[in-house]
Scaffold this motif. Structure first.
Motif, PDB file in Angstrom:
ATOM      1  N   THR A  57     -20.438  10.990 125.451  1.00  0.00           N
ATOM      2  CA  THR A  57     -20.774   9.414 125.375  1.00  0.00           C
ATOM      3  C   THR A  57     -19.536   8.600 124.693  1.00  0.00           C
ATOM      4  OG1 THR A  57     -23.163  10.008 125.153  1.00  0.00           O
ATOM      5  CG2 THR A  57     -22.545   7.736 124.356  1.00  0.00           C
ATOM      6  N   ALA A  58     -19.167   8.910 123.447  1.00  0.00           N
ATOM      7  CA  ALA A  58     -18.049   8.016 122.987  1.00  0.00           C
ATOM      8  C   ALA A  58     -16.895   8.144 124.039  1.00  0.00           C
ATOM      9  CB  ALA A  58     -17.473   8.940 121.842  1.00  0.00           C
ATOM     10  N   ASP A  59     -16.759   8.875 124.758  1.00  0.00           N
ATOM     11  CA  ASP A  59     -15.474   8.589 125.600  1.00  0.00           C
ATOM     12  C   ASP A  59     -15.750   8.018 126.937  1.00  0.00           C
ATOM     13  OD1 ASP A  59     -13.700  10.491 124.241  1.00  0.00           O
ATOM     14  OD2 ASP A  59     -14.606  12.200 124.862  1.00  0.00           O
ATOM     15  N   VAL A  60     -16.941   8.540 127.630  1.00  0.00           N
ATOM     16  CA  VAL A  60     -17.056   7.887 129.003  1.00  0.00           C
ATOM     17  C   VAL A  60     -17.799   6.586 128.651  1.00  0.00           C
ATOM     18  CG1 VAL A  60     -17.446  10.216 130.090  1.00  0.00           C
ATOM     19  CG2 VAL A  60     -19.359   8.905 128.961  1.00  0.00           C
ATOM     20  N   GLU A  61     -18.550   6.167 127.753  1.00  0.00           N
ATOM     21  CA  GLU A  61     -19.065   4.965 127.457  1.00  0.00           C
ATOM     22  C   GLU A  61     -17.790   3.793 126.977  1.00  0.00           C
ATOM     23  OE1 GLU A  61     -21.461   3.483 128.654  1.00  0.00           O
ATOM     24  OE2 GLU A  61     -22.435   5.483 129.240  1.00  0.00           O
ATOM     25  N   GLY A  62     -16.459   4.474 126.831  1.00  0.00           N
ATOM     26  CA  GLY A  62     -15.438   3.547 126.359  1.00  0.00           C
ATOM     27  C   GLY A  62     -15.263   3.199 124.929  1.00  0.00           C
ATOM     28  N   LEU A  63     -16.331   3.787 123.865  1.00  0.00           N
ATOM     29  CA  LEU A  63     -16.100   3.400 122.518  1.00  0.00           C
ATOM     30  C   LEU A  63     -14.826   4.222 122.007  1.00  0.00           C
ATOM     31  CD1 LEU A  63     -17.486   2.393 119.965  1.00  0.00           C
ATOM     32  CD2 LEU A  63     -18.661   4.388 119.815  1.00  0.00           C
TER      33      LEU A  63
END
Length: 433
Positions: free
Chosen positions: A195-201
């Motif tokens: 999530t942290a990678d693919v959502e840009g965080l």
């Protein structure tokens, strides 16, 4: 100055193990550079019995952070344990005991960097975090040292290897997002929870760090406009190729007229731009300076030894400061008021893909709307759709304000000839503007 510098390590995972290996295998070079040796004296771990791929005396390992933080022989704390609050408390404690700190923790620096820097300054300690952005690529030292005499105008780049790998596979192999993600996970480029990678965080946190250094201003994570890659359609990769673009998740930071804008979003990049050639898990940051012009920093964005190399460059910098007696004196407080640029002062080109009714006058209606908004087109594609009595229209605008472009999308949704606004992305040219 002592004849030997002792390191305290918080964490012995992938990066921590890499640091131990570098110190063991590069001892001769360290002595040559510094005039004395460097050793890892104590290491904080969670499990004393865990098997590891580095050899350390069992007495060096501890589960008690005080054994590391309060050891009078330890000069430098290297924090590679990850997490936020526990790491923050340990670093603050390290400064209180007059120990210098090197960290690879981007999440911590993005959220609490100014607080930690203040604590370091009060205690005349160094705080370095080169490894927090772009792994082994020395972008932070490039900004803080190499380009210190210039006025940085813009920083943009690929700062997340996971998403760059996924987008490369979607672009070159034509596979779906889900398939490319699974491939990245199988190869170890993506976490089980990406999530942290693919959502840009992850990229957003790195851009906060870069913007603070580049523009000497305090930017917070909530100031960053973030869009991830999970909703990108394969159709857009096909149209990108027709338009001589490729798709990248781009971190973008700009300082103009005393305003700052920082964003992370999927972006169409001209195939002639240097960032277009950055593929798979690699990172690159493109920097525009008022005097130097354009420069690019390129290298591996992650990995045990690449990140450990960045950590050790900071450790060596700390030790050289110790030799000179200048620890804690190199930091310059932010001097620019980081006012966020409003949408009517943010300029860019944009790609938009529409499903429209395949009828006479449809395109004229769309053109008239954009004419009323004072938005002109650089590129236009009209392609028959597989849907009955529909066509796809792809437009690339000339430069316009974000405010006008967002308003145009709302008005397009209300046009009777437009069935749907399928996608829209920022567009970057060849980097020579």
């Amino acid at each position: 100055m002592k004849n030997n510098v002792s390191i305290g390590l918080l964490g012995l995972g992938v990066v921590g193990s890499g640091v131990v290996k570098l110190i063991e295998n590069r001892q001769e070079e360290l002595v040559n550079q510094l005039g004395f040796g460097v050793n890892v004296k104590r290491v904080l771990v969670r499990d004393l019995e865990k098997e590891r791929d580095v050899q350390l005396a069992q007495t060096a390992l501890t589960t008690d952070p005080n054994d590391v933080l309060h050891d009078p022989d330890i000069d430098v704390i290297v924090e590679v344990m990850g997490g936020i609050e526990e790491a923050r408390q340990h670093i603050l404690e390290a400064f209180a005991t007059k120990k210098h700190v090197v960290t690879a923790n981007k999440d911590l620096i993005a959220l609490h960097g100014p607080e930690l820097q203040d604590a370091a300054n009060r205690n005349q300690c160094d705080l370095f975090y080169e490894a927090s952005v772009a792994g082994g690529t020395p972008i932070l030292r490039g900004l803080s040292d190499g380009l210190i005499s210039d006025r940085i105008q813009q920083v943009m780049g690929i700062v997340n290897g996971t998403t760059n790998y996924i987008l490369t596979k979607m672009d070159e192999d034509g596979v779906t997002y889900e398939s490319a993600l699974k491939d990245a996970q199988d190869l170890g480029f993506a976490e089980a929870d990406p999530t942290a990678d693919v959502e840009g965080l992850d990229a957003a946190r790195k851009m906060v760090i870069l913007a603070r250094l580049a523009f000497s201003t305090n930017i917070e994570l909530e100031d960053v406009e973030v869009t991830g890659i999970t909703n990108i359609a394969l159709n857009d990769f096909e149209y990108a190729k027709k338009l001589d673009y490729t798709m990248k998740l781009i971190g973008f930071a700009k300082y103009h007229d005393q305003h700052v804008e920082v964003s992370v979003q999927p972006t169409f990049i001209s195939v002639n731009h240097p960032l277009a050639a950055v593929k798979n898990e690699y990172n690159a940051v493109f920097v525009d300076g008022e005097a130097v012009g354009s420069t690019m920093f390129y290298g591996p964005g992650a990995g045990s030894m690449a990140t450990a190399t960045a950590v050790m460059s900071d450790v060596i910098a700390v030790i050289k400061n110790m030799q000179l007696g200048v620890n804690g004196k190199g930091f310059v407080k932010p001097c620019v008021d980081g006012k966020l640029a409003p949408p009517d002062q943010r300029f860019g080109q944009y790609y938009i893909r529409l499903n429209v009714k395949d009828e006479v006058g449809a395109f004229a209606t769309i053109s008239e709307l954009f004419n009323q908004m004072d938005i002109s087109f650089e590129r236009i594609l009209q392609i028959p759709s597989s849907k009955y009595e529909q066509a796809e229209v792809i437009l690339v605008t000339h430069k316009t304000t974000l405010k006008k472009f967002e308003e145009s999308k709302v008005k397009l949704e209300n046009l009777s000839v437009v069935e749907s606004v399928e996608s829209s992305y920022r567009v970057e040219g060849d980097g020579n503007e």
